[in-house]
Design a protein around this motif. Structure first.
Motif, short mmCIF file in Angstrom:
data_model
loop_
_atom_site.label_atom_id
_atom_site.label_comp_id
_atom_site.label_asym_id
_atom_site.label_seq_id
_atom_site.Cartn_x
_atom_site.Cartn_y
_atom_site.Cartn_z
N MET A 131 0.83 -1.20 0.00
CA MET A 131 0.00 0.00 0.00
C MET A 131 0.87 1.26 0.00
N SER A 132 0.34 2.32 -0.61
CA SER A 132 1.02 3.62 -0.60
C SER A 132 0.96 4.22 0.79
N PRO A 133 1.82 5.22 1.08
CA PRO A 133 1.75 5.88 2.39
C PRO A 133 0.38 6.46 2.68
N SER A 134 -0.27 7.09 1.69
CA SER A 134 -1.59 7.70 1.93
C SER A 134 -2.65 6.65 2.24
N THR A 135 -2.57 5.50 1.58
CA THR A 135 -3.52 4.43 1.86
C THR A 135 -3.29 3.87 3.26
N ARG A 136 -2.04 3.77 3.67
CA ARG A 136 -1.74 3.29 5.03
C ARG A 136 -2.29 4.26 6.08
N VAL A 169 -7.86 17.13 9.45
CA VAL A 169 -9.19 16.65 9.87
C VAL A 169 -10.04 16.32 8.65
N GLN A 170 -9.99 17.19 7.64
CA GLN A 170 -10.79 16.99 6.42
C GLN A 170 -10.34 15.73 5.69
N ALA A 171 -9.02 15.49 5.65
CA ALA A 171 -8.51 14.31 4.96
C ALA A 171 -9.00 13.03 5.61
N ARG A 172 -9.26 13.09 6.91
CA ARG A 172 -9.73 11.92 7.65
C ARG A 172 -11.24 11.74 7.53
#
Length: 255
Positions: A72-77, A105-108
């Motif tokens: 998995m990519s870092p962002s997916t992890r 917060v928005q990214a989550r």
């Protein structure tokens, strides 16, 4: 002991003929803070990079609970609950402190894809961002640009960003690097607070022994990319082999 939250199995990476991490197998558990130490070039940051996805292994695997995250990519992890703070601050310098945290917060959140919606309409996101500002004692700096903050406050902001992502796994790479003696305790107190949440797993690369003694539940020692020791701090640091390799070697390191 609870089921492990993170497991590396025979984790290995080669750069040409050099084996930087060699068949490292470790299980990490919720409620545990593990400090990873070792002399210069031991493979600590490389091991971190393999866990967080900045590097892909030559062989072996990384699992988060029952999920294989090896490729998995870092962002997916991150979306699987693996969060990392880097040795060098990793911020949006031309945004304010509040805007930095609100983006995390928005990214989550479920609204992370709605990037063109006016920021003022994200009332709930802003409120949550303000909550993390308060938790990290950055409220008074909310409207300052991240680039204008002293280094110590930038490190606190990076911890706030990581907390706002609400990971299960927290990874800190030398969190007090470059910090003054006045500011370092603030960041260590934040990490201690995360450690107190027994649902979280904390991994820390560190070479300052006072930090290791203050925070570690467990110490892992890497040497030449291999796992040399793993256990309770007193037992590991009393080991003659560890003392020869680590305490007798370089203590100011970046690897």
């Amino acid at each position: 002991m609870s089921e492990p939250s993170l497991v590396t199995r025979d984790l290995t990476i080669r750069f040409g003929g050099h084996v930087a991490v060699n068949q490292v197998s470790c299980a990490f558990h919720p409620g545990e803070l593990t400090v990873i130490v070792g002399p210069n070039g031991a493979g600590k940051t490389t091991y971190f990079n393999l866990i967080s996805g900045q590097l892909m292994p030559t062989s072996g695997s990384v699992s988060k609970g029952a999920t294989d995250i090896t490729r998995m990519s870092p962002s997916t992890r991150v979306h699987h609950g693996v969060g990392r703070a880097f040795q060098l601050t990793n911020l949006f310098p031309q945004l304010t402190v509040l805007e930095n945290i609100r983006l995390a917060v928005q990214a989550r959140s479920a609204d992370s894809w709605r990037i063109f919606r006016p920021a003022a309409s994200f009332t709930a996101l802003t409120a949550k961002a303000e909550y993390y500002l308060e938790k990290t004692r950055l409220t008074k700096l909310a409207h300052q640009l991240a680039s204008a903050l002293p280094h110590g406050d930038q490190r606190k902001l990076e911890v706030a960003l990581l907390m706002a992502m609400e990971p299960d796994i927290y990874m800190f790479d030398e969190p007090t690097a470059g910090m003054s003696l006045d500011h370092a305790p603030d960041v260590l107190e934040l990490i201690a607070g995360i450690k107190a949440d027994r649902s979280k797993t904390v991994l820390l690369v560190e070479h300052k022994m006072e930090v290791v003694r203050a925070l570690a539940d467990r110490i892992i020692v890497l040497h030449n990319g291999e796992l040399l020791a793993d256990g309770a701090p007193g037992t590991v640091m009393a080991s003659d082999v560890v003392r020869d390799v680590y305490l007798g070697g370089a203590t100011e390191e970046t690897a």
